[in-house]
Write an enzyme that holds these catalytic residues in place. Structure first.
Site, mmCIF file in Angstrom:
data_model
loop_
_atom_site.group_PDB
_atom_site.id
_atom_site.type_symbol
_atom_site.label_atom_id
_atom_site.label_comp_id
_atom_site.label_asym_id
_atom_site.label_seq_id
_atom_site.Cartn_x
_atom_site.Cartn_y
_atom_site.Cartn_z
ATOM 1 N N GLY A 185 0.849 -1.182 0.000
ATOM 2 C CA GLY A 185 0.000 0.000 0.000
ATOM 3 C C GLY A 185 0.883 1.229 0.000
ATOM 4 C CD GLN A 208 3.793 5.796 2.561
ATOM 5 O OE1 GLN A 208 2.816 5.232 2.100
ATOM 6 N NE2 GLN A 208 4.793 5.140 3.140
ATOM 7 C CB CYS A 251 6.094 2.623 7.556
ATOM 8 S SG CYS A 251 5.603 4.096 6.639
ATOM 9 C CG LEU A 252 6.994 1.136 1.478
ATOM 10 C CD1 LEU A 252 6.267 1.423 0.179
ATOM 11 C CD2 LEU A 252 8.056 0.076 1.282
ATOM 12 C CG HIS A 303 0.334 1.767 7.709
ATOM 13 N ND1 HIS A 303 1.327 1.373 8.582
ATOM 14 C CD2 HIS A 303 0.944 2.533 6.771
ATOM 15 C CE1 HIS A 303 2.483 1.901 8.188
ATOM 16 N NE2 HIS A 303 2.282 2.599 7.080
ATOM 17 C CD GLU A 304 -0.578 2.671 3.022
ATOM 18 O OE1 GLU A 304 -0.126 3.830 3.037
ATOM 19 O OE2 GLU A 304 0.162 1.672 2.987
ATOM 20 C CG HIS A 315 1.142 7.109 5.539
ATOM 21 N ND1 HIS A 315 2.297 7.599 6.091
ATOM 22 C CD2 HIS A 315 1.370 5.783 5.336
ATOM 23 C CE1 HIS A 315 3.187 6.609 6.229
ATOM 24 N NE2 HIS A 315 2.634 5.501 5.781
HETATM 25 NI NI NI Z 1 3.553 3.602 5.787
#
Ligand code: NI
Length: 175
Positions: free
Chosen positions: A46, A51, A90-91, A132-133, A136
């Site tokens: 995702g 991000q 998380c990226l 989670h997304e 963000h």
């Molecule tokens: Ni993340």
């Protein structure tokens, strides 16, 4: 289509509250294509627009069958319930993983790229990915949801060591 640079913890765009999208423009469609490429390149499941440096309420999430992506414009969680704890990454915080407690299931509403309403009920990993997304989009990172002791330990570690460049062993869990 292009792979975009994923912004990391410390970048102010990750802390901004993203603005709603009022029109699907060609630029927005290109952003969706680029976010999809970026998500696959990073082996994420995702990705939220902030991000990649765009403070708008837009997500791409791998679809249930793993065949494509689902695009959510202006997603809102309308109902949630239960509680479950599982490891998350998380990226934007490469190499950092911790157990996060979240709702077990969520109902959410959004629009697709054609402006059609979407209603989703998600459980398990998928429910976690959406929560989670959407965090963000509100400038919230998963480490904010940890107990203060664990969070401070992680922050100290990041300050001291930075991020592990090669987190491939764990990347499948990164959102
Ligand atoms: Ni993340």
């Amino acid at each position: 289509m292009a792979v975009l640079k994923v912004r990391r913890y410390g970048d102010p765009v990750l802390r901004r509250r993203a603005v709603p999208i009022d029109a699907v423009t060609p630029e927005l469609r290109r952003l969706v294509d680029d976010m999809t490429d970026t998500m696959y390149d990073e082996v994420g499941i995702g990705l939220a627009a902030p991000q990649v440096g765009h403070s708008v309420r837009l997500l791409v999430v791998g679809d249930e069958e793993g065949r494509g992506v689902q695009v959510l414009v202006n997603p809102v969680i309308t109902e949630s319930g239960g509680s479950v704890t599982a490891e998350e990454g998380c990226l934007s915080l490469p190499g950092i993983f911790a157990d996060v407690t979240r709702a077990q299931w969520v109902k959410l509403e959004a629009r697709d790229l054609e402006g059609r309403p979407i209603a989703i009920t998600a459980r398990g990993l998928r429910s976690r990915v959406f929560q989670h997304e959407i965090d963000h989009l509100d400038g919230v990172l998963f480490i904010d949801r940890l107990d203060p002791v664990t969070r401070d330990r992680i922050k100290r570690r990041i300050k001291k060591e930075g991020f592990t460049e090669d987190a491939t062993s764990h990347r499948a869990f990164a959102l």
